[in-house]
Design an enzyme around this catalytic site. Structure first.
Site, PDB file in Angstrom:
ATOM      1  N   ASP A  35     -22.854  -1.954  12.353  1.00  0.00           N
ATOM      2  CA  ASP A  35     -24.128  -1.493  12.141  1.00  0.00           C
ATOM      3  C   ASP A  35     -24.499  -1.196  10.912  1.00  0.00           C
ATOM      4  O   ASP A  35     -25.419  -1.530  10.093  1.00  0.00           O
ATOM      5  CB  ASP A  35     -24.459  -0.406  13.309  1.00  0.00           C
TER       6      ASP A  35
ATOM      7  N   ALA B   8     -27.989   4.163  12.491  1.00  0.00           N
ATOM      8  CA  ALA B   8     -27.369   3.984  11.112  1.00  0.00           C
ATOM      9  C   ALA B   8     -28.551   3.443  10.270  1.00  0.00           C
ATOM     10  O   ALA B   8     -28.331   4.167   9.256  1.00  0.00           O
ATOM     11  CB  ALA B   8     -26.639   2.724  11.483  1.00  0.00           C
TER      12      ALA B   8
ATOM     13  N   LEU C 149     -30.607  -1.543  18.515  1.00  0.00           N
ATOM     14  CA  LEU C 149     -31.221  -2.235  17.013  1.00  0.00           C
ATOM     15  C   LEU C 149     -30.513  -1.168  15.872  1.00  0.00           C
ATOM     16  O   LEU C 149     -31.133  -1.377  14.792  1.00  0.00           O
ATOM     17  CB  LEU C 149     -32.707  -2.036  17.299  1.00  0.00           C
TER      18      LEU C 149
ATOM     19  N   SER D 299     -30.609   2.050  15.381  1.00  0.00           N
ATOM     20  CA  SER D 299     -31.338   3.252  14.896  1.00  0.00           C
ATOM     21  C   SER D 299     -30.680   4.182  14.109  1.00  0.00           C
ATOM     22  O   SER D 299     -31.217   4.661  12.969  1.00  0.00           O
ATOM     23  CB  SER D 299     -32.447   3.613  16.171  1.00  0.00           C
TER      24      SER D 299
ATOM     25  N   VAL E 104     -34.770   4.330  19.843  1.00  0.00           N
ATOM     26  CA  VAL E 104     -33.119   4.784  19.963  1.00  0.00           C
ATOM     27  C   VAL E 104     -32.455   4.278  21.117  1.00  0.00           C
ATOM     28  O   VAL E 104     -33.242   3.775  21.987  1.00  0.00           O
ATOM     29  CB  VAL E 104     -33.420   6.625  19.993  1.00  0.00           C
TER      30      VAL E 104
HETATM   31  C1  MEV Z   1     -23.110  -1.700  18.565  1.00  0.00           C
HETATM   32  O1  MEV Z   1     -24.450  -2.147  17.965  1.00  0.00           O
HETATM   33  C2  MEV Z   1     -22.228  -2.740  18.579  1.00  0.00           C
HETATM   34  C3  MEV Z   1     -20.896  -2.594  19.382  1.00  0.00           C
HETATM   35  O2  MEV Z   1     -20.093  -3.843  19.027  1.00  0.00           O
HETATM   36  C4  MEV Z   1     -20.296  -1.469  18.845  1.00  0.00           C
HETATM   37  C5  MEV Z   1     -19.781  -1.430  17.485  1.00  0.00           C
HETATM   38  O3  MEV Z   1     -19.349  -2.698  16.941  1.00  0.00           O
HETATM   39  O4  MEV Z   1     -19.366  -0.416  16.917  1.00  0.00           O
HETATM   40  C6  MEV Z   1     -21.241  -2.562  20.797  1.00  0.00           C
END
Ligand code: MEV
Length: 311
Positions: A148, A106, A102, A104, A98
């Site tokens: 994600d 989603a 990575l 998690s 978590v």
């Molecule tokens: C999170 O995995 C990726 C970010 O760009 C946030 C998003 O795209 O929602 C930090």
């Protein structure tokens, strides 16, 4: 009995800038998954269990919060099906750490919603599933770009631009990444919120950084499609420097990036929201072991290898 799963993801290029309309590239990590087992119950009953869950081995997330999030995912699925309830015992078993970049949240949501749809004999198609997982992401992260949920639902490398139709990226020449966990949990919401504050306080400085990240993602797409792996490494490291300028790296992540590069990786960067979580480094068969050892010596708590584009 119904079994579903969804993979972790890594962002190769473009995190954070993607929230502001720039392109990003992300790939699924098929070997690291969240799984759900749904046992239809004979009487109306809904129980959700976490089995051997990495979900609960995490100091930044309270067990009650996790249970609530799982309940809410089931609610969202039932609402979409227009059903009041589902009689089932649901077990969630995620191996994805978590708050570590990575995907998690989603992945767990995707596996859970898929299972509820199948349990009700009305499986969701991918587009609807993607929308539902995005709804949940919004609940947890405030202003997610949608990258994600898209990667974990479609399980394909994607070139993603917010609010634009999804494009998959053909991988002409497979390449290997080491994914190293800094051991520091860092919730996405906080890093995304801090970048928002920085953007609002100094748009003149931050906008060009976001645009440079977007430019790197465009160049990376061309390099991936041309099978030009050598160019990818340089772009990764440049992307990391721009993420440092957005203040989303951390001493632990910077140490891992330095260690990977010194040990011969072609490129390295943090991946995901940053501040902790995971970083990725581009390796080949010759330097993979040496880079892995260097990452462990520099404090990585776990290093996994994934080959992007392996059939
Ligand atoms: C999170 O995995 C990726 C970010 O760009 C946030 C998003 O795209 O929602 C930090």
């Amino acid at each position: 009995m119904i079994i579903t799963s969804a993979p972790a993801k890594v962002i190769l290029f473009g995190e954070h800038a993607v929230v502001y309309g720039q392109p990003a590239i992300a790939v699924p990590v098929s070997s690291l998954r969240a799984a759900v087992i749904l046992d239809p119950a004979k009487r109306p009953l809904r129980e959700i269990h976490l089995v051997a869950a990495d979900l609960l081995r995490n100091s930044t997330v309270q067990p009650a919060e996790v249970t609530q999030a799982l309940e809410y995912a089931v609610e969202v699925a039932l609402r979409a099906l227009n059903l009041p309830d589902i009689g089932a015992i649901i077990r969630v078993n995620s191996h994805i750490p978590v708050a570590s970049g990575l995907g998690s949240g989603a992945a767990v949501a995707a596996a859970l919603i898929k299972a509820v749809g199948m349990g009700a004999d009305r499986p969701f198609d991918q587009e609807v599933l993607n929308q539902l997982v995005y709804e949940l992401e919004k609940q947890h992260h405030g202003t997610p770009s949608g990258i994600d949920n898209t990667v974990v639902v479609y399980e394909k490398p994607v070139y993603f631009v917010r609010d634009v139709a999804i494009e998959t990226v053909p991988i002409t020449a497979p390449f290997s990444l080491l994914i190293a966990d800094s051991g520091v949990s860092a919730p996405t919401k906080i890093a995304v919120g801090d970048v928002r504050k920085l953007y609002e306080s100094d748009q003149a400085r931050v906008q060009p950084i976001l645009e440079s990240i977007g430019q790197i993602a465009r160049q990376a797409r061309q390099a991936i499609e041309a099978g030009n792996t050598a160019a990818l490494g340089v772009l990764m490291t440049q992307n990391h420097q721009l993420l440092q300028a957005l203040r989303v790296s951390s001493p632990e992540l910077d140490r891992l990036v330095e260690a990977a590069l010194s040990a011969g990786a072609a490129g390295a960067k943090l991946s995901g929201a940053g501040r902790g979580g995971n970083m990725i480094s581009l390796v080949d068969a010759e330097n993979q072991e040496c880079v892995r050892e260097a990452l462990l010596a520099a404090g990585a708590v776990r290093v996994i290898v994934t080959t992007v584009g392996a059939s």
